[in-house]
Design a protein around this motif. Structure first.
Motif, PDB file in Angstrom:
ATOM      1  N   ARG A   1      12.759 -68.680 -16.208  1.00  0.00           N
ATOM      2  CA  ARG A   1      11.721 -67.712 -16.577  1.00  0.00           C
ATOM      3  C   ARG A   1      11.672 -67.484 -18.086  1.00  0.00           C
ATOM      4  N   VAL A   2      12.829 -67.413 -18.716  1.00  0.00           N
ATOM      5  CA  VAL A   2      12.886 -67.162 -20.161  1.00  0.00           C
ATOM      6  C   VAL A   2      12.569 -68.432 -20.947  1.00  0.00           C
ATOM      7  N   GLY A   3      12.847 -69.590 -20.358  1.00  0.00           N
ATOM      8  CA  GLY A   3      12.615 -70.846 -21.067  1.00  0.00           C
ATOM      9  C   GLY A   3      13.744 -71.196 -22.016  1.00  0.00           C
ATOM     10  N   ALA A   4      14.958 -70.714 -21.712  1.00  0.00           N
ATOM     11  CA  ALA A   4      16.112 -70.980 -22.573  1.00  0.00           C
ATOM     12  C   ALA A   4      17.389 -70.925 -21.744  1.00  0.00           C
ATOM     13  N   ARG A   5      18.388 -71.654 -22.190  1.00  0.00           N
ATOM     14  CA  ARG A   5      19.694 -71.586 -21.541  1.00  0.00           C
ATOM     15  C   ARG A   5      20.372 -70.251 -21.865  1.00  0.00           C
ATOM     16  N   ILE A   6      21.192 -69.792 -20.928  1.00  0.00           N
ATOM     17  CA  ILE A   6      21.867 -68.499 -21.068  1.00  0.00           C
ATOM     18  C   ILE A   6      23.364 -68.731 -21.081  1.00  0.00           C
ATOM     19  N   LEU A   7      24.031 -68.238 -22.112  1.00  0.00           N
ATOM     20  CA  LEU A   7      25.491 -68.316 -22.190  1.00  0.00           C
ATOM     21  C   LEU A   7      26.060 -67.011 -21.648  1.00  0.00           C
ATOM     22  N   VAL A   8      26.652 -67.072 -20.466  1.00  0.00           N
ATOM     23  CA  VAL A   8      27.271 -65.889 -19.877  1.00  0.00           C
ATOM     24  C   VAL A   8      28.785 -65.994 -20.044  1.00  0.00           C
ATOM     25  N   ASN A   9      29.480 -64.909 -19.730  1.00  0.00           N
ATOM     26  CA  ASN A   9      30.935 -64.921 -19.797  1.00  0.00           C
ATOM     27  C   ASN A   9      31.475 -64.308 -18.512  1.00  0.00           C
ATOM     28  N   VAL A  10      32.230 -65.113 -17.791  1.00  0.00           N
ATOM     29  CA  VAL A  10      32.742 -64.711 -16.482  1.00  0.00           C
ATOM     30  C   VAL A  10      34.203 -64.297 -16.608  1.00  0.00           C
ATOM     31  N   ASP A  11      34.503 -63.096 -16.144  1.00  0.00           N
ATOM     32  CA  ASP A  11      35.878 -62.590 -16.107  1.00  0.00           C
ATOM     33  C   ASP A  11      36.208 -62.341 -14.645  1.00  0.00           C
ATOM     34  N   ALA A  12      36.795 -63.354 -14.001  1.00  0.00           N
ATOM     35  CA  ALA A  12      37.008 -63.247 -12.560  1.00  0.00           C
ATOM     36  C   ALA A  12      38.070 -64.250 -12.110  1.00  0.00           C
ATOM     37  N   ARG A  13      38.546 -64.021 -10.916  1.00  0.00           N
ATOM     38  CA  ARG A  13      39.470 -64.966 -10.297  1.00  0.00           C
ATOM     39  C   ARG A  13      38.676 -66.202  -9.858  1.00  0.00           C
ATOM     40  N   ARG A  14      39.140 -67.369 -10.259  1.00  0.00           N
ATOM     41  CA  ARG A  14      38.404 -68.595  -9.974  1.00  0.00           C
ATOM     42  C   ARG A  14      38.616 -69.044  -8.538  1.00  0.00           C
ATOM     43  N   SER A  15      37.575 -69.657  -7.997  1.00  0.00           N
ATOM     44  CA  SER A  15      37.649 -70.154  -6.628  1.00  0.00           C
ATOM     45  C   SER A  15      38.200 -71.569  -6.560  1.00  0.00           C
ATOM     46  N   ASP A  16      38.172 -72.301  -7.682  1.00  0.00           N
ATOM     47  CA  ASP A  16      38.606 -73.692  -7.666  1.00  0.00           C
ATOM     48  C   ASP A  16      40.051 -73.873  -8.123  1.00  0.00           C
ATOM     49  N   LYS A  17      40.672 -72.812  -8.613  1.00  0.00           N
ATOM     50  CA  LYS A  17      42.070 -72.868  -9.022  1.00  0.00           C
ATOM     51  C   LYS A  17      42.622 -71.445  -9.031  1.00  0.00           C
ATOM     52  N   PRO A  18      43.920 -71.285  -8.932  1.00  0.00           N
ATOM     53  CA  PRO A  18      44.484 -69.931  -8.893  1.00  0.00           C
ATOM     54  C   PRO A  18      44.433 -69.265 -10.263  1.00  0.00           C
ATOM     55  N   GLY A  19      44.338 -67.936 -10.248  1.00  0.00           N
ATOM     56  CA  GLY A  19      44.414 -67.163 -11.476  1.00  0.00           C
ATOM     57  C   GLY A  19      43.084 -66.639 -11.964  1.00  0.00           C
ATOM     58  N   ILE A  20      43.165 -65.677 -12.901  1.00  0.00           N
ATOM     59  CA  ILE A  20      41.992 -65.055 -13.511  1.00  0.00           C
ATOM     60  C   ILE A  20      41.769 -65.683 -14.890  1.00  0.00           C
ATOM     61  N   TYR A  21      40.538 -66.070 -15.152  1.00  0.00           N
ATOM     62  CA  TYR A  21      40.180 -66.667 -16.432  1.00  0.00           C
ATOM     63  C   TYR A  21      38.992 -65.913 -17.031  1.00  0.00           C
ATOM     64  N   LYS A  22      38.903 -65.966 -18.365  1.00  0.00           N
ATOM     65  CA  LYS A  22      37.687 -65.542 -19.054  1.00  0.00           C
ATOM     66  C   LYS A  22      36.985 -66.801 -19.531  1.00  0.00           C
ATOM     67  N   SER A  23      35.791 -67.028 -19.008  1.00  0.00           N
ATOM     68  CA  SER A  23      35.140 -68.320 -19.215  1.00  0.00           C
ATOM     69  C   SER A  23      33.721 -68.159 -19.742  1.00  0.00           C
ATOM     70  N   SER A  24      33.399 -68.942 -20.773  1.00  0.00           N
ATOM     71  CA  SER A  24      32.026 -69.055 -21.258  1.00  0.00           C
ATOM     72  C   SER A  24      31.353 -70.166 -20.468  1.00  0.00           C
ATOM     73  N   ILE A  25      30.210 -69.850 -19.810  1.00  0.00           N
ATOM     74  CA  ILE A  25      29.515 -70.798 -18.957  1.00  0.00           C
ATOM     75  C   ILE A  25      28.040 -70.822 -19.353  1.00  0.00           C
TER      76      ILE A  25
END
Length: 561
Positions: free
Chosen positions: A324-348
């Protein structure tokens, strides 16, 4: 009365002195004097903190070390000079990091005292060079070695496990164009070096005045007057060299060439209670960017508290928002990952088709804020403050992302304080550096302003523009010379702001050569230590033979070692 004195008769009404009482009073005076000196030293160490945001009295940094230098040089012994360095360093660390008190409580004082010990050798060096009547040689050496010693302190405490490079003296000059040009040559380290050198050059004439080198009455001996003049001239010459070198950097340092621009939107939701409410507010602000020609949308740190791998509907919602905006969005996820153990802060990075490229997992974590060092020993910190209840985990290194024809490198939170991280991204080809941050825990303190100011230094060092996006402010954008671009978004704002960010090509001296001033400082200190060791050995050998007992210079009359 006079006759009574002449005849040895004690004047009436004056009781005989009691030796015990005099001794007690003298001891009380000594204790009081030591207490006053401790307070003065702590205050002198804390003084440079006012050069940083939020006070931002940047000019103070050019003179703020003088009182601390004078206290160190006037210490009666090397051991007491080291104590002066420790107390002053503790005062400095407390003043610069006082906003951590609600989170760390009493532990902040423990950490400040431990880190303050780093300034003990520095203060010993100050006394060694400037104690007594420093001559021209000692003065010239001090203007090089005292800043070199200060850089060693900053380098050691910049180790991420000791808290990182927050409050480096050079960072106080983030809005001074001349200092930013210096940063492009030697990084924030060169700015710190020049600041300490100028303070040292100013401390020498101040010390001459306070030491009362000239007799109160009559004329000073010709030799003493000549020594004072030579020392003052040396200090003035050193000051002129510092200022001349700064002017040369301004005139000859290469400046990156402007080459295009990127339309970057910073989404700052502001104070919002609840993770879902924050996410919804960010989405609401982002939707308003549609039709504004945005190339990249940046959300703050921890803007998404749900793992996108485990929540496909949320991932699809964000992808639709990007479309809708016509641009990519850089979010930051602070959560326990589903693909590996542990909590990460990730730029996606999110595009219309979903997640784009590899995610960046934060690699340098905040001690106590995101993990507890040696938790089995220090885990009690969680019971007295806001230390992390569970450790976040580290990523594997930098990642490059792409938007609207330009590569950019993400950083998370206080990673923007590390000069080497942004330099690595620029060397890898990033044309833009983006920091995602959240200082909401310290909303009403100096922390948001201090953190936002770091982007100016990183931009000037690398010649790459810097976007500093936060959840609750202060958000800011800086051009490739460290100049501010567009408005600051204060801690009272909840908005989405679009910035036209100038891109640049070319490289700075610092980008090409790295921490050369740090290496030069290490070399200078090693040479000094070697010369001092040789001189001490020779003095001991000559003294043992009975031929050179007077070679040691306890008054510091003109020797650098």
């Amino acid at each position: 009365m006079a006759a009574g004195r002449e005849g040895g008769v004690r004047p009436q009404g004056r009781a005989p002195r009691e030796p015990g009482r005099d001794t007690g009073r003298a001891a009380a005076r000594r204790v009081t004097g030591r207490g006053v000196r401790v307070l003065l030293t702590a205050a002198a160490g804390a003084l440079p903190a006012f050069a940083f945001p939020a006070p931002s009295l940047w000019w103070l940094a050019w003179v703020a070390l003088v009182p601390w230098l004078l206290l160190a040089r006037s210490a009666p012994s090397g051991r007491q000079a080291a104590v002066t360095g420790w107390i002053g360093g503790t005062g400095f660390m407390l003043a610069v990091h006082h906003w951590l008190l609600p989170s760390l409580h009493v532990f902040l004082f423990v950490l400040a005292a431990l880190l303050g010990l780093l300034w003990a050798p520095w203060a010993w060096l100050v006394r060694r060079l400037l104690h007594g009547r420093p001559g021209a040689g000692a003065t010239a050496a001090a203007v090089v070695l005292v800043p070199s010693g200060w850089l060693m302190v900053e380098l050691v405490r910049s180790w991420e496990y000791l808290g990182g490079p927050w409050g480096l003296l050079g960072a106080s000059q983030w809005q001074v164009t001349l200092a930013l040009r210096l940063a492009s040559v030697g990084g924030v380290w060169l700015v710190s070096f020049v600041l300490v050198a100028v303070n040292t050059a100013l401390a020498v004439p101040a010390a001459l005045l306070l030491s009362r080198l000239l007799p109160a009455r009559g004329q000073a001996p010709r030799g003493a007057r000549r020594s004072v003049v030579v020392t003052a001239v040396t200090a003035g010459t050193a000051l002129a060299v510092c200022l001349g070198g700064t002017a040369a950097a301004w005139a000859w340092a290469p400046v990156p060439r402007t080459d295009g621009a990127l339309r970057v939107a910073v989404v700052q939701p502001g104070i919002v209670k609840g993770q879902r409410a924050r996410l919804e507010r960010s989405e609401e602000l982002t939707r308003k960017l549609a039709g504004r020609g945005v190339d990249l949308v940046v959300w703050g740190e921890s803007s998404v508290s749900f793992d996108l791998g485990a929540h496909p509907r949320l991932r699809e919602r964000l992808a639709a928002l990007s479309h809708r905006v016509g641009a990519r969005i850089l979010v930051n996820v602070d959560a326990r990952r589903s693909d590996k153990p542990g909590i990460y802060k990730s730029s996606i990075l999110i595009g219309p088709g979903g997640m784009v490229g590899d995610r960046y997992d934060k690699t340098r974590l905040v001690p106590f804020g995101e993990y507890v060092p040696a938790r089995f020993l220090l885990g009690w910190a969680t019971s007295v403050g806001r230390a992390a209840g569970e450790d976040r985990l580290r990523g594997n290194g930098p990642e490059m992302m792409h938007a609207a024809g330009a590569d950019f490198g993400p950083l998370v939170c206080f990673e923007s304080a590390f000069p080497d991280m942004s330099r690595q991204l620029a060397a890898d080809g990033a044309r833009l550096i983006v920091t995602q941050s959240s200082t909401s825990t310290f909303q009403d303190s100096w922390a948001p302003a201090q953190h936002a100011s770091l982007g100016a230094l990183r931009a000037a060092e690398t010649g790459r523009p810097m976007v500093h996006a936060t959840l609750t402010g202060i958000s800011a954008v800086y051009g490739p010379r460290g100049e501010r671009t567009g408005p600051l978004l204060g801690t009272d704002r909840s908005t989405a702001e679009v910035y036209t960010v100038p891109l640049a090509r070319g490289s700075t001296v610092y980008l090409r050569t790295g921490d050369w001033i740090v290496h030069a400082s290490v070399a200078a200190l090693v040479l000094f230590a070697a010369a001092w060791a040789v001189r001490t050995y020779r003095a001991g050998r000559d003294g043992g033979n009975g031929t050179g007992a007077g070679t040691g210079s306890g008054s510091g009359t003109g020797s650098a070692g």
